[in-house]
Design an enzyme around this catalytic site. Sequence first.
Site, PDB file in Angstrom:
ATOM      1  N   GLU A 108       0.811  -1.210   0.000  1.00 12.91           N
ATOM      2  CA  GLU A 108       0.000   0.000   0.000  1.00 12.91           C
ATOM      3  C   GLU A 108       0.850   1.269   0.000  1.00 12.91           C
ATOM      4  O   GLU A 108       0.403   2.342   0.427  1.00 12.91           O
ATOM      5  CB  GLU A 108      -0.942  -0.025   1.199  1.00 12.91           C
ATOM      6  CG  GLU A 108      -1.909  -1.199   1.166  1.00 12.91           C
ATOM      7  CD  GLU A 108      -2.719  -1.326   2.438  1.00 12.91           C
ATOM      8  OE1 GLU A 108      -3.724  -0.625   2.563  1.00 12.91           O
ATOM      9  OE2 GLU A 108      -2.340  -2.130   3.308  1.00 12.91           O
ATOM     10  N   LYS A 120      -5.876 -10.030  11.338  1.00 16.70           N
ATOM     11  CA  LYS A 120      -7.312 -10.304  11.371  1.00 16.70           C
ATOM     12  C   LYS A 120      -7.667 -11.447  12.315  1.00 16.70           C
ATOM     13  O   LYS A 120      -8.787 -11.497  12.833  1.00 16.70           O
ATOM     14  CB  LYS A 120      -7.811 -10.596   9.960  1.00 16.70           C
ATOM     15  CG  LYS A 120      -7.751  -9.398   9.022  1.00 16.70           C
ATOM     16  CD  LYS A 120      -8.248  -9.758   7.639  1.00 16.70           C
ATOM     17  CE  LYS A 120      -8.269  -8.532   6.727  1.00 16.70           C
ATOM     18  NZ  LYS A 120      -6.928  -7.985   6.468  1.00 16.70           N
ATOM     19  N   VAL A 176     -11.300 -15.270   0.998  1.00 17.18           N
ATOM     20  CA  VAL A 176      -9.966 -15.648   1.447  1.00 17.18           C
ATOM     21  C   VAL A 176      -9.127 -14.375   1.538  1.00 17.18           C
ATOM     22  O   VAL A 176      -9.052 -13.602   0.580  1.00 17.18           O
ATOM     23  CB  VAL A 176      -9.317 -16.652   0.466  1.00 17.18           C
ATOM     24  CG1 VAL A 176      -7.939 -17.058   0.966  1.00 17.18           C
ATOM     25  CG2 VAL A 176     -10.220 -17.868   0.289  1.00 17.18           C
ATOM     26  N   SER A 232      -6.657  -2.710   2.559  1.00 16.09           N
ATOM     27  CA  SER A 232      -7.084  -2.239   1.240  1.00 16.09           C
ATOM     28  C   SER A 232      -7.502  -3.368   0.309  1.00 16.09           C
ATOM     29  O   SER A 232      -7.446  -3.232  -0.909  1.00 16.09           O
ATOM     30  CB  SER A 232      -5.968  -1.400   0.582  1.00 16.09           C
ATOM     31  OG  SER A 232      -5.773  -0.206   1.280  1.00 16.09           O
ATOM     32  N   THR A 254     -16.943 -17.394   5.732  1.00 16.53           N
ATOM     33  CA  THR A 254     -18.174 -17.653   4.992  1.00 16.53           C
ATOM     34  C   THR A 254     -18.709 -16.346   4.427  1.00 16.53           C
ATOM     35  O   THR A 254     -18.794 -15.337   5.144  1.00 16.53           O
ATOM     36  CB  THR A 254     -19.239 -18.277   5.920  1.00 16.53           C
ATOM     37  OG1 THR A 254     -18.837 -19.604   6.254  1.00 16.53           O
ATOM     38  CG2 THR A 254     -20.597 -18.329   5.237  1.00 16.53           C
ATOM     39  N   VAL A 283     -21.532 -13.822   3.261  1.00 16.57           N
ATOM     40  CA  VAL A 283     -22.867 -13.564   3.786  1.00 16.57           C
ATOM     41  C   VAL A 283     -23.563 -12.568   2.868  1.00 16.57           C
ATOM     42  O   VAL A 283     -22.941 -11.623   2.371  1.00 16.57           O
ATOM     43  CB  VAL A 283     -22.800 -13.030   5.236  1.00 16.57           C
ATOM     44  CG1 VAL A 283     -22.010 -11.720   5.306  1.00 16.57           C
ATOM     45  CG2 VAL A 283     -24.186 -12.840   5.812  1.00 16.57           C
ATOM     46  N   VAL A 284     -24.836 -12.815   2.594  1.00 18.63           N
ATOM     47  CA  VAL A 284     -25.627 -11.885   1.789  1.00 18.63           C
ATOM     48  C   VAL A 284     -26.043 -10.735   2.698  1.00 18.63           C
ATOM     49  O   VAL A 284     -26.904 -10.894   3.575  1.00 18.63           O
ATOM     50  CB  VAL A 284     -26.869 -12.575   1.193  1.00 18.63           C
ATOM     51  CG1 VAL A 284     -27.691 -11.568   0.383  1.00 18.63           C
ATOM     52  CG2 VAL A 284     -26.442 -13.746   0.315  1.00 18.63           C
ATOM     53  N   GLU A 344     -22.880  -3.799   3.197  1.00 12.60           N
ATOM     54  CA  GLU A 344     -21.621  -3.445   3.847  1.00 12.60           C
ATOM     55  C   GLU A 344     -21.750  -2.025   4.387  1.00 12.60           C
ATOM     56  O   GLU A 344     -21.855  -1.068   3.618  1.00 12.60           O
ATOM     57  CB  GLU A 344     -20.460  -3.551   2.865  1.00 12.60           C
ATOM     58  CG  GLU A 344     -20.240  -4.962   2.332  1.00 12.60           C
ATOM     59  CD  GLU A 344     -19.048  -5.047   1.394  1.00 12.60           C
ATOM     60  OE1 GLU A 344     -17.973  -4.535   1.742  1.00 12.60           O
ATOM     61  OE2 GLU A 344     -19.217  -5.619   0.302  1.00 12.60           O
ATOM     62  N   GLU A 377     -14.497  -6.226  10.395  1.00 11.16           N
ATOM     63  CA  GLU A 377     -13.148  -5.902  10.859  1.00 11.16           C
ATOM     64  C   GLU A 377     -13.084  -4.438  11.214  1.00 11.16           C
ATOM     65  O   GLU A 377     -14.023  -3.679  10.972  1.00 11.16           O
ATOM     66  CB  GLU A 377     -12.111  -6.227   9.773  1.00 11.16           C
ATOM     67  CG  GLU A 377     -12.299  -5.433   8.488  1.00 11.16           C
ATOM     68  CD  GLU A 377     -11.307  -5.838   7.406  1.00 11.16           C
ATOM     69  OE1 GLU A 377     -10.893  -7.006   7.397  1.00 11.16           O
ATOM     70  OE2 GLU A 377     -10.969  -4.981   6.578  1.00 11.16           O
ATOM     71  N   SER A 437     -11.687   9.301   0.821  1.00 14.63           N
ATOM     72  CA  SER A 437     -11.743   8.016   1.509  1.00 14.63           C
ATOM     73  C   SER A 437     -12.944   7.991   2.458  1.00 14.63           C
ATOM     74  O   SER A 437     -13.443   9.029   2.893  1.00 14.63           O
ATOM     75  CB  SER A 437     -10.460   7.775   2.300  1.00 14.63           C
ATOM     76  OG  SER A 437      -9.333   7.752   1.452  1.00 14.63           O
TER      77      SER A 437
END
Length: 354
Positions: A15, A130, A176, A183, A214, A216-217, A220, A306, A317
């Site tokens: 980054e 994480k 994954v 970022s 997993t 998820v529907v 965000e 997170e 941003s």
Amino acid sequence: MNKKLGLLYGGKSAEHDVSLSTAKAATQALNFDKYDIFPVFITRGGEWRVGEQLTAPVESIEQLAFTRDADSENDVTEFLTSLKERKFDVIFPLLHGTNGEDGTVQGFLEVLNLPYVGNGVLASSAGMDKVSMKQLFEIAGLPQVPYTYFIRNDWHKQQDALIAEMEEKLTYPMFVKPANLGSSVGVSKADDREKLIEAVELALKYDRKIVVETGVVAREVEMAVLGNDEPETSVPGEIKPKTAFYDYDSKYNDNSTDLLIPAPVTADVEAQLSDMAKRAFKILDGSGLVRADFFVTAENEIFINEVNTLPGFTPVSMYPILWKNTGLPYNELIEKLINLGIERHTEKQQLQYQ
């Protein structure tokens, strides 16, 4: 007398360019009548380069990636020398990713007893990893989507067993992620076993530890946190990527994402988001700033995804935009963060070590 402010940016992480863009934006918002501003650039190779005092905002990131004199000191020595000469009042780290927001630079600044903006060693390192972050969230009782993790050595030795475990504990699609990167670098969506293997191999290029979640529907939704011991939260904002997910290009390159600010959520959901964001901030022992990211389902079930302890920080941003829509413009946000950094440093000076 003006405060001497060191802008610390660049770095060895993937980054690097994002950091330069952040530093450029900061120079355009800082008050040059109030601060004597000095650029401290870390090259992609990890060399520290201290520039002359800036007298005006920079217009391009190329101005910030300056070269070194052939006979100058190497590595961090130049920075240490400049400390004696300039006596910085505060350092503003604008570093993203590995060796920037992961606690390493923060620890260095702590050893030097320098005031700095943003989170300390624990919050930075736990917020960057994480896996550690998720484990702390579990302690705080924050709901999360199902996940698992492993390291490179395990993947090479027992790939079939790990795949079986993932397919038993999780459901497709899976996301994954490198455990220690931001970022969305190295992040992939896998809809089947073949894509899962490809995604893991990609993520392992960026980190030795991998997190698999997993899918998820859900919507965000993000919320900005600002403060020290008594943090405040912004209005929520919703990310609506037009791609499969909110990846690196969506964030920085192709403008393929819509932002809804404030996010269209109920008052109850907003209150829950605020409470969960503050709890996440406090379990990390946060300081200064955090952006908390959530999933909100159609049934208004909320999962914390997170936190980012040094989120993207250009005027476009999400973190600064959220505060702008809450009534705190970019230049005042920067001023507030500088004061919070000095406040936290002053508090630490009251501690006894013998």
